[in-house]
Structures are given as structure tokens and as C-alpha cells.
Design an enzyme around this catalytic site. Structure first.
Site, PDB file in Angstrom:
ATOM      1  N   LYS A 121      73.759 157.416  88.718  1.00 29.44           N
ATOM      2  CA  LYS A 121      74.773 157.280  89.153  1.00 29.44           C
ATOM      3  C   LYS A 121      75.130 155.300  89.102  1.00 29.44           C
ATOM      4  O   LYS A 121      76.021 155.290  89.459  1.00 29.44           O
ATOM      5  CB  LYS A 121      74.522 157.336  90.877  1.00 29.44           C
ATOM      6  CG  LYS A 121      73.159 156.894  91.428  1.00 29.44           C
ATOM      7  CD  LYS A 121      72.768 157.236  92.436  1.00 29.44           C
ATOM      8  CE  LYS A 121      71.762 157.026  93.291  1.00 29.44           C
ATOM      9  NZ  LYS A 121      70.841 157.726  93.012  1.00 29.44           N
ATOM     10  N   ASP A 123      73.410 152.192  96.953  1.00 32.92           N
ATOM     11  CA  ASP A 123      73.240 153.266  97.012  1.00 32.92           C
ATOM     12  C   ASP A 123      74.757 153.911  97.249  1.00 32.92           C
ATOM     13  O   ASP A 123      74.874 154.641  96.268  1.00 32.92           O
ATOM     14  CB  ASP A 123      71.973 154.342  97.125  1.00 32.92           C
ATOM     15  CG  ASP A 123      71.531 155.853  97.326  1.00 32.92           C
ATOM     16  OD1 ASP A 123      71.986 156.058  95.748  1.00 32.92           O
ATOM     17  OD2 ASP A 123      72.244 156.758  97.788  1.00 32.92           O
ATOM     18  N   ALA A 151      61.321 162.822  76.339  1.00 38.18           N
ATOM     19  CA  ALA A 151      60.613 161.316  76.092  1.00 38.18           C
ATOM     20  C   ALA A 151      60.799 160.860  77.517  1.00 38.18           C
ATOM     21  O   ALA A 151      60.905 160.981  78.711  1.00 38.18           O
ATOM     22  CB  ALA A 151      62.021 160.636  75.921  1.00 38.18           C
ATOM     23  N   ILE A 201      74.690 168.955  95.327  1.00 42.71           N
ATOM     24  CA  ILE A 201      76.505 169.945  96.428  1.00 42.71           C
ATOM     25  C   ILE A 201      77.772 169.324  95.244  1.00 42.71           C
ATOM     26  O   ILE A 201      77.672 168.293  94.442  1.00 42.71           O
ATOM     27  CB  ILE A 201      76.842 168.939  97.343  1.00 42.71           C
ATOM     28  CG1 ILE A 201      75.757 168.359  98.481  1.00 42.71           C
ATOM     29  CG2 ILE A 201      77.830 169.641  97.395  1.00 42.71           C
ATOM     30  CD1 ILE A 201      76.495 167.771  99.136  1.00 42.71           C
ATOM     31  N   LYS A 235      77.589 155.845  94.677  1.00 39.46           N
ATOM     32  CA  LYS A 235      78.518 156.986  95.007  1.00 39.46           C
ATOM     33  C   LYS A 235      79.895 157.200  95.237  1.00 39.46           C
ATOM     34  O   LYS A 235      81.244 157.830  94.629  1.00 39.46           O
ATOM     35  CB  LYS A 235      77.460 158.185  95.572  1.00 39.46           C
ATOM     36  CG  LYS A 235      75.866 157.952  95.200  1.00 39.46           C
ATOM     37  CD  LYS A 235      74.794 158.051  95.883  1.00 39.46           C
ATOM     38  CE  LYS A 235      73.788 158.937  95.268  1.00 39.46           C
ATOM     39  NZ  LYS A 235      73.082 159.285  96.833  1.00 39.46           N
ATOM     40  N   GLU A 246      61.856 155.063 101.184  1.00 35.29           N
ATOM     41  CA  GLU A 246      60.897 154.332 100.558  1.00 35.29           C
ATOM     42  C   GLU A 246      60.638 153.201 101.065  1.00 35.29           C
ATOM     43  O   GLU A 246      60.967 152.812 102.364  1.00 35.29           O
ATOM     44  CB  GLU A 246      61.621 153.666  99.228  1.00 35.29           C
ATOM     45  CG  GLU A 246      62.183 155.135  98.091  1.00 35.29           C
ATOM     46  CD  GLU A 246      63.089 154.917  97.146  1.00 35.29           C
ATOM     47  OE1 GLU A 246      61.769 153.829  95.965  1.00 35.29           O
ATOM     48  OE2 GLU A 246      63.510 155.698  96.624  1.00 35.29           O
ATOM     49  N   GLU A 260      77.772 166.070  87.271  1.00 36.55           N
ATOM     50  CA  GLU A 260      77.761 166.497  88.986  1.00 36.55           C
ATOM     51  C   GLU A 260      75.977 165.743  89.807  1.00 36.55           C
ATOM     52  O   GLU A 260      76.550 165.858  90.689  1.00 36.55           O
ATOM     53  CB  GLU A 260      77.238 167.779  88.623  1.00 36.55           C
ATOM     54  CG  GLU A 260      77.487 168.400  89.905  1.00 36.55           C
ATOM     55  CD  GLU A 260      78.818 168.687  90.484  1.00 36.55           C
ATOM     56  OE1 GLU A 260      78.240 167.709  91.585  1.00 36.55           O
ATOM     57  OE2 GLU A 260      80.097 168.806  89.907  1.00 36.55           O
ATOM     58  N   VAL A 272      76.258 162.596  92.092  1.00 35.89           N
ATOM     59  CA  VAL A 272      76.707 162.100  93.806  1.00 35.89           C
ATOM     60  C   VAL A 272      76.141 163.484  94.586  1.00 35.89           C
ATOM     61  O   VAL A 272      76.689 164.406  94.163  1.00 35.89           O
ATOM     62  CB  VAL A 272      78.464 162.288  93.359  1.00 35.89           C
ATOM     63  CG1 VAL A 272      78.458 162.233  94.628  1.00 35.89           C
ATOM     64  CG2 VAL A 272      78.860 160.630  92.674  1.00 35.89           C
TER      65      VAL A 272
END
Lengths: 432, 432
Positions: free
Chosen positions: A109, A205, A47, A140, A209, A194, A133, A136
């Protein structure tokens, strides 16, 4: 694979930097994926917002659609990968996918930190998996170890460097002595930050997390709005130099702690000793440091962002979810909640590093020490340096509540002998 | 939990430093475990050598037995935890447990490295799980990330510090300048090394773990006897000082690489740059550094041994295996083998650091450089230092096969102008 056997059909929502890498890996790794899942994994549809937009991967034209809602509702879709991001329409699409019997893998997130419980309940009700997974610390593997590997242990503390942009900026400030603005500009030039860096620099951000990490580590529900948050825009070259003076380095940390039965969840810059494993996390890398009762200290390190690393995490989830889907079973879910109180920042116990410019006269140190003592804050070390007519005092406190510490700093600021409080920063991480 | 519902019954084989911690956690964490498994987890029995031996945990006397074979064959045992170690009777007990329908969690690296495939086939045939996270790097979740999180990616290289004893010794040599013997003695005094340190110091322990890591990372079968192995007994204070001179540190590394379709698996001391994430792994800690195509560079860090950390890993496996057992399903197994050739050490590409005492006269450097060139070895850097009548040359090569490099060193040793080759060591890890 036997002909006519089961086939896993995957819909991918979004074909940006992560989505395009997911589609690429699904195509390139098809043989390996089939062997590990136990059935061929086929792309059912992708999509996108515009069919004719340029993208990093070639998608067979018949598979592209602008009707995401129609795609997730299709009977022949077993698995939905959501990599659009943001709250809506991602939430509605995930809920619809689960209702229609698909299992879901997401990297979202923001959505999980705002409204995770709604999604988990929908997955529970549908008897399907919801794995995330990639939400975050990018590639990792941290959620799976927290949820599964440490399932028989008791996690007491999580300290994470979970935002690559701010780590790049702070690392630059540490290694070059440059200020925040200059380092941010360099990060922007190199593509690590950014044009509007607010979400990273102000800690939004990292806070999302932190909420997800705290929820998983302590089996409770923490949303982004529960997280105390300070960004790095006020971190100065002087703060970074002060940290270096005490053998430490400044990092933006996401911290989740279990205090008795309450949790404390916060994001703020902090000084940590250079000997701490997190101190050696350079540039835009991420790492999550976990303390648990039986396992002790663990750290997970790697790239925290980027299309390919994030896609790797998505595919890892996809293999597990696909196997469960085939077997009609579910993985370890979020069912075992023990709702814990979230401690207000004022009640959170922490340590402060305070640098103060004072008049250089007798009794100054005693007066400053008295201010700490009046608020019940015990001093660990104090260093005094003469500077001509004035002097600098650098105090590192023992643990006290954040309210006690900030009240102390407030009082120092009003004192006659204090010319300026030049640096205030929390201190984390024992010298390992 | 509803009364009369299913109960998971666990037999523990062995009650030493790991077994006693497993039994303790099963008792202390009973409520949490039940919530995460979805059913109460009960201790069915603990097999020991002597009922009246002193142990670190209290076991209800009725649960102790010296008849391990009888315990694993009991109908009411759902899950067997094997923490006896060694090849026999551990292998027979695990095979019997699987035949009798139990799922198995083991920490037995020696057995897995020698005869893993026999166990995996038995588990496959029985339709049961065989999990062994605790066998490599103690509490560090590394097998699960390799097997599950990276299942959609392609791992190309694994570099591990997987033996705490040797890391403690090498770290001591690096930080104090002491020699090997002195550092080993300190490790023995502090309990980091055994009275007979052969298994650690000669790399046997690391080789078993390297075999397990290579098998999982590359989905192939590698046994301990396939692993090229050099220990650290010959590492000198001069080697460690030479490493420091080039900004590096000496570590005992377990290395598994994918070269085209063959694998190279080896354990030997190597110099790695201090900026490499593995260089900051101090004391007896372990860490595994993984390179993969999409995820890039990941590192997993933590305590590599000890009763409680190892028990944490066992319990993490136990929760997953118990959930699968209840659901009648299996986790990701070892089924997807692609048998790959194991490259002989001579054909493995590596880099050498060579320090040579030579006569201090004109043309020496050219003569030495010629020896490298004759064997097709390209030199990356050479440093010459006068030392009175003689001089020292320090050469770091580019990549070549190990056979080419060792032939070069052999030739240097026989040359008239060479007084002594004082240090030869492999170099790993790009400067990250």
C-alpha cells in the site's frame, strides 16, 4: 492437465507473515489453483533477506535466494508476488519484473499510494497486469468490486474503516469507557498494535489506503500526500461519551468523495450514527462503505490484516493474473484516468459536533449561536445542560466548509463566556 | 476512441424495471463505458412484448422490436443482456445468442438455479462469457468475489440474507413486536412485497439464490430442487420474542456449507446472535456472509433488488464481458466442477431453540432433558420460568443432525407433561 502444456512459474519476494502464507497456499492449494488457472502453478523461487532465518513455512532450500533482483529478471518467471513492503527495493523489483515480461501481484500500500502511476505506466507499457487487492483492507475484496463490478456505475462516496489497530482502540474506548492510552496499551498487549504505533494511530496507514481507494473509485490519481490526515491520539473518553449521547460512535474514517469534478480525500476520527452499517464494525475488523448512483449503498466487511487473510487476497489476484498471462490478455487496468483536482480540506464540506463548557447565565446560547451564524454555519441541534454554576452546550452543525467550521471553533475558544471547548469532532454518515 | 475502430453492440432483452435502467445507464454512461471497455458501446436493439407499452426510459423507436429471437441471431450483436426473467423464452434466447457468437449477461436467478449447467456448457462450447452477478443479491458484488477474489482460498460456509421482502417483514416483527400477517400487509402497502407474496415468503426466491451461491462457492452443481426450504409464514411474534430473550434475532437465511466433501444447502428462518454482522442487516437490505479458510469472515452488504441497483450489477458484468469479447478471451468460467453430493436435511448438523409450556411440577426439567438425551442431542442451555400453574422451558441444543432434533421435538409433543411446544427454530451463527 496435459503433460508438456504450459506451466505458470511464480516468484515470491519476501517470506514474512504474508509471504509465508502465500507460499503455503501455493503448495496446499496446488490442485485447485491449477484447475482454476488452467495450468499448473509452480513456485520458481522465494527471495529472502537471510537464507537461514526462521520462517513459518517450509520452502525447498533450492528455491530460496537472497538475490531478488536476479530472481525477477529470470526468463522462466511468469508472475511475481511482491510482499516485501516499503518503497525500495520493492519499486525497483516490480519495475524490473514488468520489464522482463512478468505480471505482478503486490500487497504494497505504501508504494502504491506514493508512486502508483509509475507502476501502472510500466505495466501498461509492458502489456502486463499489476494487481493489488491485498493492499487495501486485507482479505476484503474491495478493489475488484470498485474497478470491475461498479464499472458501469458512478461511485460518489467511499467511507472506510481501513485500519484495524485504531478500530480496536476506538471500539475498546466505546465499550469500556477507557481512555486512549489505556486502550492503546491493551491493543499492544494483544498484538493489535505495534510497539511504535505511529503509522496506525496517526492515520498514515489509513491515508495510504484512502489514496488508493480514491484513485480507483474516481479513476484519478491521488497520492498519500494529497490526503488530509488526523489520527486518534487526541480522541478522549469525553469525546466517545459525547458521541454516545447523540446515539453515535467514534470511528477513524478514510473518506473519499466526489464533489462536482473534484475529489476530497481525508482521514480523521468522526462520529457516525449507531444505525449506520459501519458502526457495527467491531474490534480489529475493517469495512468499506460505498455509495454509488445506481447501486446505492454497499458495504464490504472482513479482516483487514493478518498473514492468511492477506495471502487469500494475493492468491485471488494471482489466479486472475495467471489466467490473463496464459491468454496473453490483460485485466481491467488503470488506463482510464480523468485527472481530477483534490479539494483542500478547508473547502471540504463537513459537519461538526462541538461541546462547550460555558457560564450558566442568560443569553449564553444566543451568543454561541451567533458565533456559528457569523461564519455562515447553520446549527442542526443544540442541547444545553446545567451543571451547577456552569453549563454545557452541545452543538451539531449542518454542513459547511471545514474552514468555516474551524474558524467558528477558533472564535468560540476566545469568547469570554466560554470556559472550554471540550470536544470538537466531525460528524459523518446520515442516519440510515 | 479512434474512428472506424471496433464498436460493441448490445441487445437488451426485456425493458421492465431492470431493462429500462440498463438502457438508461447505457445511454447516460456511454462515455465512461467506452473508456472502460476500450471501445464505444452501442445499443443494437431492445426486445419488448409490445412496442407501444409505457416504459420508464425512452428508447429510439427504430431500436424496439418484438422479435427477440431475430434480435439475438443478428450478426451485428456482440453482447446480449437478458432481463426478461423466467425459464422460457429466456433459456432459448440465451442459448441462441451464444450459438450466434454473442456473449451474455443475465439477471435470471430462476433459470440459473434450474438449468445453469446447460447454459454454462453452451457458453463453454461457444467460447463466450456468460455472466450473472445481478442474479444474486442485486447490486451486491458477491459472485465475482466468490469466483475470482477467493479463487485461491477455500470457502467453507456461506450465510446469506438474500430476500429483501422477508427481511423487511422479519425486521418489522423484531422492531415492533407485530405478527407475521400484519407485517406482511405493511410490506405490501410499502411495495416491498407483491400481492401474491408466495415466491418470497415461502423461500422459493431465496432457494434459487442459495443454489447459485452454493454452486459457485463450492465449484459444484446445485439446482433449486436440491435446496431444503422453509419459509417464514409460520414465524410468530412469540418466536421473535423468544429470540430476543436469548440476545438473538430471527432472519431467513440461505445457508450453504461444505461438510467433508458433501454440501448442505438450505433456506429456513433461524435465530442468530445480535452481535453477528448479519443481525444488523435491516429493512429490505441483503447481505452475504462468507467463511473461508484463509480469509476468515467476510460480509457483502447492499440493496438486494430494485431496477437501478440490479442494472448497476448488469453493467459491471457488461464491462468485463465486453472487454473479453474485444480481446477474444473469456473470463473465469464455471469449468472447474467437482460434483459433490448434496446432504439430505436430516443428516445436516444444526442447532435448535425449543420453547415448551409444561406442567409446573418437580422433575419436569429432568424428563424433558431425558427426551433430548435419548435422541443423542446434547443441551447447551435450558432456562425455566414459572408462569402460575404451568412453566416454560426454553432449551438451546448443541449441534446434532436435523433428524435427531426433529425426532426430539416430535417426542416432546407427545409427552403428558408437555402442554405445548410453542416455538421451534434453528439457531445459526456463533456469537462473533
Amino acid at each position: 492437465m496435459s503433460e508438456g502444456g504450459p506451466v505458470l512459474r511464480v516468484a515470491v519476494l519476501g517470506c514474512g507473515s504474508v509471504g509465508s502464507q502465500v507460499v503455503r497456499l501455493l503448495q496446499e492449494q496446488a490442485e485447485d489453483l491449477a484447475a482454476r488457472v488452467g495450468a499448473p502453478v509452480e513456485l520458481a523461487g522465494v527471495a529472502v533477506r537471510r537464507i537461514d532465518a526462521p520462517r513459518e513455512v517450509e520452502v525447498p532450500p533450492g528455491l530460496l535466494t537472497t538475490d531478488a533482483a536476479g530472481l525477477v529478471a529470470r526468463d522462466d518467471v511468469d508472475l511475481v508476488v511482491e510482499v516485501i513492503g516499503g518503497i525500495e527495493p520493492a519499486r525497483s523489483l516490480i519495475l524490473s519484473a514488468l520489464e522482463h515480461g512478468a505480471s505482478v501481484v503486490t500487497a504494497n500500500k505504501a508504494l502504491l499510494a506514493e508512486d502508483g502511476p509509475t507502476l501502472f505506466e510500466a505495466a501498461e507499457k509492458a502489456g502486463r497486469d499489476l494487481y493489488y487487492e491485498a493492499a487495501v483492507a486485507g482479505a476484503i475484496p474491495i478493489l475488484r468490486p470498485l474497478r470491475e463490478s461498479l464499472a458501469g456505475d458512478r461511485v460518489t462516496r467511499v467511507l472506510g474503516i481501513v485500519n484495524g489497530t485504531t478500530n480496536f482502540i476506538l471500539d475498546k474506548m466505546d465499550s469500556t469507557g477507557a481512555g486512549f492510552t489505556e486502550s492503546l496499551e491493551e491493543a499492544q498487549e494483544l498484538g493489535y498494535a505495534e510497539a511504535d504505533p505511529t503509522a496506525d494511530v496517526e492515520g498514515f496507514d489509513a491515508a495510504a489506503k484512502a489514496a488508493i481507494l480514491a484513485s480507483l473509485a474516481f479513476h484519478t490519481r491521488v497520492t498519500a500526500s494529497d490526503v488530509y490526515r488526523e489520527g486518534i491520539a487526541d480522541v478522549t473518553a469525553a469525546d466517545v461519551a459525547s458521541a454516545a449521547d447523540i446515539g453515535s460512535v467514534v470511528k477513524l474514517l478514510a473518506i473519499a468523495e466526489l464533489n462536482d469534478d473534484a475529489v476530497s480525500v481525508r482521514v480523521h476520527p468522526a462520529m457516525i450514527p449507531r444505525s449506520h452499517p459501519l458502526a457495527s464494525v467491531r474490534e480489529a475488523y475493517n469495512a468499506v462503505f460505498v455509495e454509488s448512483q445506481a447501486a446505492g449503498q454497499l458495504m464490504f466487511y472482513g479482516p483487514g490484516a493478518g498473514g492468511a487473510p492477506t495471502a487469500s487476497a494475493v492468491l485471488g489476484d494471482l489466479v486472475t493474473v495467471a489466467r490473463n498471462h496464459l491468454a496473453g490478455s490483460r485485466g481491467v487496468g488503470e488506463s482510464a484516468y480523468a485527472q481530477r483536482a483534490v479539494l483542500p480540506m478547508g473547502e471540504t464540506r463537513t459537519r461538526y459536533h462541538v461541546a462547550i463548557d460555558v457560564d450558566d447565565r442568560a443569553g449564553v446560547l444566543a451568543t454561541v449561536a451567533m458565533a456559528f451564524s457569523e461564519h455562515g454555519v447553520s446549527i442542526q441541534t443544540v442541547r444545553q445542560e446545567g451543571r451547577g454554576a456552569d453549563a454545557q452546550l452541545v452543538v451539531v452543525s449542518h454542513e459547511a466548509t471545514d474552514a468555516q467550521l474551524s474558524a467558528t471553533v477558533e472564535q468560540l475558544r476566545g469568547m469570554e463566556i466560554v470556559r472550554e471547548v471540550t470536544s470538537v469532532m466531525r460528524v459523518e454518515g446520515r442516519d440510515e
